[in-house]
Design a protein around this motif. Sequence first.
Motif, PDB file in Angstrom:
ATOM      1  N   ALA A 277      32.887  88.853  18.469  1.00 40.32           N
ATOM      2  CA  ALA A 277      32.129  88.261  17.362  1.00 40.32           C
ATOM      3  C   ALA A 277      32.260  89.089  16.082  1.00 40.32           C
ATOM      4  O   ALA A 277      32.067  90.306  16.089  1.00 40.32           O
ATOM      5  CB  ALA A 277      30.659  88.142  17.760  1.00 40.32           C
TER       6      ALA A 277
ATOM      7  N   VAL B 152      21.401  74.954  25.665  1.00 40.21           N
ATOM      8  CA  VAL B 152      22.562  75.464  26.408  1.00 40.21           C
ATOM      9  C   VAL B 152      22.261  76.846  26.993  1.00 40.21           C
ATOM     10  O   VAL B 152      21.307  77.516  26.598  1.00 40.21           O
ATOM     11  CB  VAL B 152      23.824  75.564  25.518  1.00 40.21           C
ATOM     12  CG1 VAL B 152      24.161  74.213  24.916  1.00 40.21           C
ATOM     13  CG2 VAL B 152      23.678  76.642  24.450  1.00 40.21           C
ATOM     14  N   HIS B 153      23.064  77.215  27.966  1.00 46.28           N
ATOM     15  CA  HIS B 153      23.101  78.596  28.440  1.00 46.28           C
ATOM     16  C   HIS B 153      24.192  79.310  27.655  1.00 46.28           C
ATOM     17  O   HIS B 153      25.283  78.753  27.472  1.00 46.28           O
ATOM     18  CB  HIS B 153      23.488  78.676  29.914  1.00 46.28           C
ATOM     19  CG  HIS B 153      22.544  78.008  30.862  1.00 46.28           C
ATOM     20  ND1 HIS B 153      22.467  76.654  31.027  1.00 46.28           N
ATOM     21  CD2 HIS B 153      21.658  78.540  31.732  1.00 46.28           C
ATOM     22  CE1 HIS B 153      21.558  76.363  31.948  1.00 46.28           C
ATOM     23  NE2 HIS B 153      21.053  77.486  32.399  1.00 46.28           N
ATOM     24  N   LEU B 154      23.909  80.530  27.265  1.00 39.52           N
ATOM     25  CA  LEU B 154      24.876  81.296  26.491  1.00 39.52           C
ATOM     26  C   LEU B 154      25.079  82.630  27.206  1.00 39.52           C
ATOM     27  O   LEU B 154      24.115  83.337  27.493  1.00 39.52           O
ATOM     28  CB  LEU B 154      24.283  81.518  25.102  1.00 39.52           C
ATOM     29  CG  LEU B 154      25.153  81.907  23.931  1.00 39.52           C
ATOM     30  CD1 LEU B 154      26.261  80.896  23.703  1.00 39.52           C
ATOM     31  CD2 LEU B 154      24.267  81.979  22.673  1.00 39.52           C
ATOM     32  N   HIS B 155      26.335  82.920  27.523  1.00 39.66           N
ATOM     33  CA  HIS B 155      26.609  84.208  28.155  1.00 39.66           C
ATOM     34  C   HIS B 155      28.013  84.632  27.755  1.00 39.66           C
ATOM     35  O   HIS B 155      28.915  83.802  27.645  1.00 39.66           O
ATOM     36  CB  HIS B 155      26.509  84.096  29.676  1.00 39.66           C
ATOM     37  CG  HIS B 155      26.723  85.397  30.394  1.00 39.66           C
ATOM     38  ND1 HIS B 155      26.182  86.585  29.943  1.00 39.66           N
ATOM     39  CD2 HIS B 155      27.418  85.719  31.526  1.00 39.66           C
ATOM     40  CE1 HIS B 155      26.542  87.556  30.760  1.00 39.66           C
ATOM     41  NE2 HIS B 155      27.288  87.070  31.722  1.00 39.66           N
TER      42      HIS B 155
ATOM     43  N   PHE C 172      31.104  82.900  25.951  1.00 39.15           N
ATOM     44  CA  PHE C 172      31.740  83.327  24.692  1.00 39.15           C
ATOM     45  C   PHE C 172      32.379  84.694  24.863  1.00 39.15           C
ATOM     46  O   PHE C 172      31.746  85.660  25.228  1.00 39.15           O
ATOM     47  CB  PHE C 172      30.775  83.278  23.509  1.00 39.15           C
ATOM     48  CG  PHE C 172      29.628  84.260  23.564  1.00 39.15           C
ATOM     49  CD1 PHE C 172      28.535  84.018  24.381  1.00 39.15           C
ATOM     50  CD2 PHE C 172      29.628  85.406  22.790  1.00 39.15           C
ATOM     51  CE1 PHE C 172      27.472  84.906  24.430  1.00 39.15           C
ATOM     52  CE2 PHE C 172      28.576  86.307  22.825  1.00 39.15           C
ATOM     53  CZ  PHE C 172      27.499  86.052  23.660  1.00 39.15           C
TER      54      PHE C 172
ATOM     55  N   LEU D 174      20.201  76.837  18.318  1.00 36.93           N
ATOM     56  CA  LEU D 174      20.391  77.324  19.684  1.00 36.93           C
ATOM     57  C   LEU D 174      19.237  76.856  20.569  1.00 36.93           C
ATOM     58  O   LEU D 174      19.444  76.410  21.706  1.00 36.93           O
ATOM     59  CB  LEU D 174      20.472  78.854  19.671  1.00 36.93           C
ATOM     60  CG  LEU D 174      20.837  79.515  20.991  1.00 36.93           C
ATOM     61  CD1 LEU D 174      22.222  79.089  21.456  1.00 36.93           C
ATOM     62  CD2 LEU D 174      20.767  81.039  20.852  1.00 36.93           C
ATOM     63  N   PHE D 175      18.026  76.917  20.044  1.00 35.55           N
ATOM     64  CA  PHE D 175      16.836  76.489  20.784  1.00 35.55           C
ATOM     65  C   PHE D 175      16.956  75.017  21.163  1.00 35.55           C
ATOM     66  O   PHE D 175      16.812  74.644  22.332  1.00 35.55           O
ATOM     67  CB  PHE D 175      15.610  76.732  19.900  1.00 35.55           C
ATOM     68  CG  PHE D 175      14.288  76.492  20.572  1.00 35.55           C
ATOM     69  CD1 PHE D 175      13.680  77.490  21.314  1.00 35.55           C
ATOM     70  CD2 PHE D 175      13.641  75.272  20.448  1.00 35.55           C
ATOM     71  CE1 PHE D 175      12.449  77.277  21.923  1.00 35.55           C
ATOM     72  CE2 PHE D 175      12.411  75.047  21.062  1.00 35.55           C
ATOM     73  CZ  PHE D 175      11.813  76.053  21.801  1.00 35.55           C
ATOM     74  N   GLU D 176      17.234  74.192  20.181  1.00 34.60           N
ATOM     75  CA  GLU D 176      17.280  72.741  20.435  1.00 34.60           C
ATOM     76  C   GLU D 176      18.448  72.353  21.336  1.00 34.60           C
ATOM     77  O   GLU D 176      18.403  71.316  22.007  1.00 34.60           O
ATOM     78  CB  GLU D 176      17.368  71.961  19.112  1.00 34.60           C
ATOM     79  CG  GLU D 176      16.148  72.110  18.207  1.00 34.60           C
ATOM     80  CD  GLU D 176      14.854  71.637  18.863  1.00 34.60           C
ATOM     81  OE1 GLU D 176      14.914  70.780  19.761  1.00 34.60           O
ATOM     82  OE2 GLU D 176      13.783  72.160  18.478  1.00 34.60           O
TER      83      GLU D 176
ATOM     84  N   VAL E 122      29.011  86.908  12.810  1.00 37.25           N
ATOM     85  CA  VAL E 122      28.383  85.708  13.367  1.00 37.25           C
ATOM     86  C   VAL E 122      26.864  85.891  13.340  1.00 37.25           C
ATOM     87  O   VAL E 122      26.351  86.944  13.710  1.00 37.25           O
ATOM     88  CB  VAL E 122      28.855  85.480  14.827  1.00 37.25           C
ATOM     89  CG1 VAL E 122      28.054  84.364  15.486  1.00 37.25           C
ATOM     90  CG2 VAL E 122      30.348  85.165  14.856  1.00 37.25           C
ATOM     91  N   ALA E 123      26.161  84.871  12.863  1.00 34.78           N
ATOM     92  CA  ALA E 123      24.693  84.842  12.922  1.00 34.78           C
ATOM     93  C   ALA E 123      24.324  83.469  13.482  1.00 34.78           C
ATOM     94  O   ALA E 123      24.498  82.455  12.809  1.00 34.78           O
ATOM     95  CB  ALA E 123      24.090  85.060  11.544  1.00 34.78           C
ATOM     96  N   LEU E 124      23.847  83.462  14.724  1.00 31.23           N
ATOM     97  CA  LEU E 124      23.561  82.180  15.367  1.00 31.23           C
ATOM     98  C   LEU E 124      22.228  81.637  14.881  1.00 31.23           C
ATOM     99  O   LEU E 124      21.207  82.329  14.976  1.00 31.23           O
ATOM    100  CB  LEU E 124      23.502  82.350  16.881  1.00 31.23           C
ATOM    101  CG  LEU E 124      24.817  82.673  17.565  1.00 31.23           C
ATOM    102  CD1 LEU E 124      24.606  82.725  19.066  1.00 31.23           C
ATOM    103  CD2 LEU E 124      25.868  81.635  17.210  1.00 31.23           C
ATOM    104  N   PRO E 125      22.220  80.404  14.394  1.00 33.37           N
ATOM    105  CA  PRO E 125      20.947  79.819  13.953  1.00 33.37           C
ATOM    106  C   PRO E 125      20.030  79.589  15.151  1.00 33.37           C
ATOM    107  O   PRO E 125      20.364  78.838  16.068  1.00 33.37           O
ATOM    108  CB  PRO E 125      21.376  78.499  13.299  1.00 33.37           C
ATOM    109  CG  PRO E 125      22.757  78.207  13.793  1.00 33.37           C
ATOM    110  CD  PRO E 125      23.367  79.506  14.229  1.00 33.37           C
ATOM    111  N   GLY E 126      18.875  80.277  15.131  1.00 32.62           N
ATOM    112  CA  GLY E 126      17.962  80.237  16.278  1.00 32.62           C
ATOM    113  C   GLY E 126      17.452  78.851  16.582  1.00 32.62           C
ATOM    114  O   GLY E 126      17.335  78.469  17.748  1.00 32.62           O
ATOM    115  N   ASP E 127      17.142  78.068  15.543  1.00 32.92           N
ATOM    116  CA  ASP E 127      16.590  76.738  15.807  1.00 32.92           C
ATOM    117  C   ASP E 127      17.617  75.842  16.467  1.00 32.92           C
ATOM    118  O   ASP E 127      17.314  75.097  17.390  1.00 32.92           O
ATOM    119  CB  ASP E 127      16.024  76.114  14.519  1.00 32.92           C
ATOM    120  CG  ASP E 127      17.026  76.129  13.382  1.00 32.92           C
ATOM    121  OD1 ASP E 127      18.095  76.770  13.512  1.00 32.92           O
ATOM    122  OD2 ASP E 127      16.747  75.493  12.349  1.00 32.92           O
TER     123      ASP E 127
END
Lengths: 348, 348
Positions: free
Chosen positions: B266, B281-284, B262, B276-278, B269-274
């Motif tokens: 930004a 993915v790798h996020l960088h 990404f 993202l967890f499910e 932006v507020a990424l929903p933790g659940d």
Amino acid sequence: MHGAVLYAPHDVRVEDRPDPVIEEPTDAIIRLVATCICGSDLWPYRGADEVPAPRPMGHEYVGVVEEVGDAVTTLEPGMFVVGSFWASDNTCEICRSGYQSGCVNRVLMATIGTQSQLARIPLADGTLVPTPESPEPDLVPSLLAASDVLGTGWFGADAAEAGPGKTVVVVGDGAVGLCAVLAARHFGADRIVAMSRHPTRQELARHFGATDIIVERGEAGVARIRELTGGLGAHSVVEAVGTQESMVQAIRSTRPGGHVGFVGLAHDVALPGDELFESLVHLHGGPAPVRRYLPELIRLIVERRIDPGKVFDLILPLDAAAEGYRAMDERRAVKVLLTPDGGVPWAA
Amino acid sequence: MHGAVLYAPHDVRVEDRPDPVIEEPTDAIIRLVATCICGSDLWPYRGADEVPAPRPMGHEYVGVVEEVGDAVTTLEPGMFVVGSFWASDNTCEICRSGYQSGCVNRVLMATIGTQSQLARIPLADGTLVPTPESPEPDLVPSLLAASDVLGTGWFGADAAEAGPGKTVVVVGDGAVGLCAVLAARHFGADRIVAMSRHPTRQELARHFGATDIIVERGEAGVARIRELTGGLGAHSVVEAVGTQESMVQAIRSTRPGGHVGFVGLAHDVALPGDELFESLVHLHGGPAPVRRYLPELIRLIVERRIDPGKVFDLILPLDAAAEGYRAMDERRAVKVLLTPDGGVPWAA
């Protein structure tokens, strides 16, 4: 058979449930040798997850194969097996890439429940890994740990790219965090910092390989990590809690270009995009693909090179599961092992 | 000298500003050959960022060294140089690990402003990369692109681990997204999907290597990606917008174990933790360490193997910067190049 059922927050009962039967030709039925209570079981137990109807509990298990479906080819009755909390076919493209917890045919074991005497295991060929032979009884706790907390901590340390030359920080001193310390040591990390304020957990962290203990949390904890790392932050941080505070603490403890492995089941977390952007960290985590690691973990345990079973500090008969939940809820126990037949041969 | 200054939203003026001088012995002064307007300049231009006081604008630049401070050892007057939007020492531990945008001594060029005739470049030895010789004039736009949008798209594709055997999706058809398409092709991706509904941008995406164009956005866009990938999602997704919708779209377009790079700045932006967890993915991502890539990018441009300069579809004299901002704000132009001396030798 007996099995644990959650009726409402703080109301776990062990009751008679129907014996499981083969439903799909790819199923196996196992007789549990040991099962346990997970930190993530505390979310519904504490009411953080809704419990609209009574639900069977448990997703960690080691046992002996009792019966297999017609399509099962790699297992037979009598084999001692370890499986993970996601049943997976281990053949789809996602499984083959090492992400069995994202298997296209996956089944969540928590919907079946393994805090019981018997359990149906879907996709048995893909899910269950037999041990080379029936393990010596004292290895049972470590093999049970491999079913979830060890595999999850291992994934956290792997996702955080723990390894030689690196400083690794573990946020969270539950069983998963402690196993992440053990994994970081196995991966050859130079320095392993456990964030913990509990003397018994600190002791276990040191046993597993922690070189430093930090008792501060939140911003004070971040400041201590910065002090330890020349102001840069750690190379690798494992997040093993799952709260907003712990996730933000993990990101802020990591240097630009460093890696955060997050394995704490996220609850009410919203990551601030601008902070994540500016941090330049790598973020990877989620439900651990434990199946990827199981063959190696079983080997290390059978060779007695790791002893993750030490995370179990309370052993109870399955019928006393309610007391086990209370002990973990009140943090009197790190992790509770339940013996379905009430006996504890390895503790003798 | 002339330089662009933002007074208030939608109020950019080019005015006389003092010539920059050497302030630190590690500074250099360059005479701009070309500069440009960035998609991220539109945030303050549109009022999304506060403008408490008039601020100089611009952070992309190629130019000729005019003067160097006493501590500068690798540069001398007359050299043609390319630099990035973060000035960096290129010697600290973070720089050496490839994250020059997280340099411990970094200086944000946007605080200095390069939409001007001259600019002071801090940490000149670390920041500026000279071309092998004075480039042929028609290469100037591509070299200018390397200063930010190419380097940023490159980082996005690198962070998304674009490469052979992979399907790469690029969310965002601005200059950075288009350069990410070019980078994905350079990295050898099998299939490159550009998300775009603008015919001219689609055409440029195809020129840069896109094999598929998808016009749908949001959930419909995610559904199209799932269709293209056997229901699994893409291996690699580059997010080059920076909004909540685009970030969520990127994560949902990625398969378990896949990589999201990404690079869209930004905003809210507020990424929903659940989720993202499910997602597993790798996020960088984050502010691209363009300096890491500059030597290779310059080589590829000078060897005429890539032509990222095509992202500039409007060339104006610096004094017409206000019109350039309007054109980008109204999406009449993908990216606007500004010539400080008013001449356009390479467009002849």
